[in-house]
Design a protein around this motif. Structure first.
Motif, short mmCIF file in Angstrom:
data_model
loop_
_atom_site.label_atom_id
_atom_site.label_comp_id
_atom_site.label_asym_id
_atom_site.label_seq_id
_atom_site.Cartn_x
_atom_site.Cartn_y
_atom_site.Cartn_z
N GLN A 23 0.86 -1.17 0.00
CA GLN A 23 0.00 0.00 0.00
C GLN A 23 0.90 1.23 0.00
OE1 GLN A 23 -2.39 1.51 3.55
NE2 GLN A 23 -3.98 0.65 2.20
N PHE A 24 0.67 2.13 -0.96
CA PHE A 24 1.40 3.39 -1.04
C PHE A 24 0.45 4.50 -0.62
CE2 PHE A 24 3.39 0.63 -4.19
CZ PHE A 24 4.75 0.85 -3.99
N VAL A 25 0.89 5.33 0.33
CA VAL A 25 0.06 6.44 0.79
C VAL A 25 0.79 7.75 0.46
CG1 VAL A 25 -1.05 7.53 2.77
CG2 VAL A 25 -0.91 5.02 2.64
N PHE A 26 0.07 8.64 -0.22
CA PHE A 26 0.61 9.90 -0.69
C PHE A 26 -0.02 11.06 0.06
CE2 PHE A 26 0.99 6.73 -3.95
CZ PHE A 26 2.28 6.91 -4.42
N ASN A 27 0.43 12.26 -0.24
CA ASN A 27 -0.11 13.45 0.41
C ASN A 27 -1.50 13.81 -0.09
OD1 ASN A 27 2.19 13.87 2.01
ND2 ASN A 27 3.21 14.89 0.32
N ILE A 30 -3.56 13.93 -6.36
CA ILE A 30 -2.70 14.26 -7.50
C ILE A 30 -1.40 13.48 -7.43
CG2 ILE A 30 -1.37 16.12 -8.61
CD1 ILE A 30 -4.36 16.25 -9.19
N GLN A 31 -0.82 13.41 -6.26
CA GLN A 31 0.44 12.66 -6.10
C GLN A 31 0.22 11.17 -6.35
OE1 GLN A 31 2.43 12.61 -2.19
NE2 GLN A 31 3.95 13.96 -3.13
N ALA A 32 -0.88 10.62 -5.85
CA ALA A 32 -1.20 9.21 -6.08
C ALA A 32 -1.42 8.94 -7.56
CB ALA A 32 -2.43 8.81 -5.27
N PHE A 33 -2.15 9.83 -8.22
CA PHE A 33 -2.43 9.67 -9.65
C PHE A 33 -1.15 9.78 -10.47
CE2 PHE A 33 -3.91 11.02 -13.85
CZ PHE A 33 -4.89 10.07 -14.09
N ILE A 85 9.77 5.21 -7.79
CA ILE A 85 8.83 6.29 -8.12
C ILE A 85 8.25 6.88 -6.84
CG2 ILE A 85 6.62 6.83 -9.22
CD1 ILE A 85 7.30 4.52 -11.23
N PHE A 86 7.86 6.02 -5.92
CA PHE A 86 7.28 6.48 -4.65
C PHE A 86 8.28 7.35 -3.89
CE2 PHE A 86 6.48 5.74 -0.07
CZ PHE A 86 5.24 6.33 0.02
#
Length: 93
Positions: A23-27, A30-33, A85-86
């Motif tokens: 699981q990747f969690v972004f701010n 937009i960052q996730a996309f 990338i993350f």
């Protein structure tokens, strides 16, 4: 390669239902996309596509090589690209 050997290479990942999972969690969305866009381009070039979902700032990823019925080197390579990338997207903030 055993599950333990895979997880030594990819400590942020786990193996769930015989699939490499993270699981990747972004701010924000937009960052996730942006992550999904970059990872999608790499996956297409590799001709190796993830099972994934996105809700707002979270991207859940599962990787398996369906043609082999197990986790393969392709999955490890794609997971490594996704990690990079993350890390790059988080450090830019």
């Amino acid at each position: 390669m055993t599950d333990s050997e895979i997880l030594i290479q990819l400590p942020e990942w786990s193996i769930v239902n015989q699939k490499l999972s993270r699981q990747f969690v972004f701010n924000d969305f937009i960052q996730a996309f942006g992550f999904m866009t970059q990872a999608g381009i790499i996956a297409e070039k590799m001709n190796h596509h993830p099972e994934w979902s996105n809700v707002y700032n979270t991207v859940n990823v599962e990787l398996i090589t369906h043609s082999q019925g197990c986790i393969s080197q392709l999955d490890i390579e794609l997971a490594t690209h996704m990690n990079n990338i993350f890390e790059n997207s988080i450090t830019k903030e």
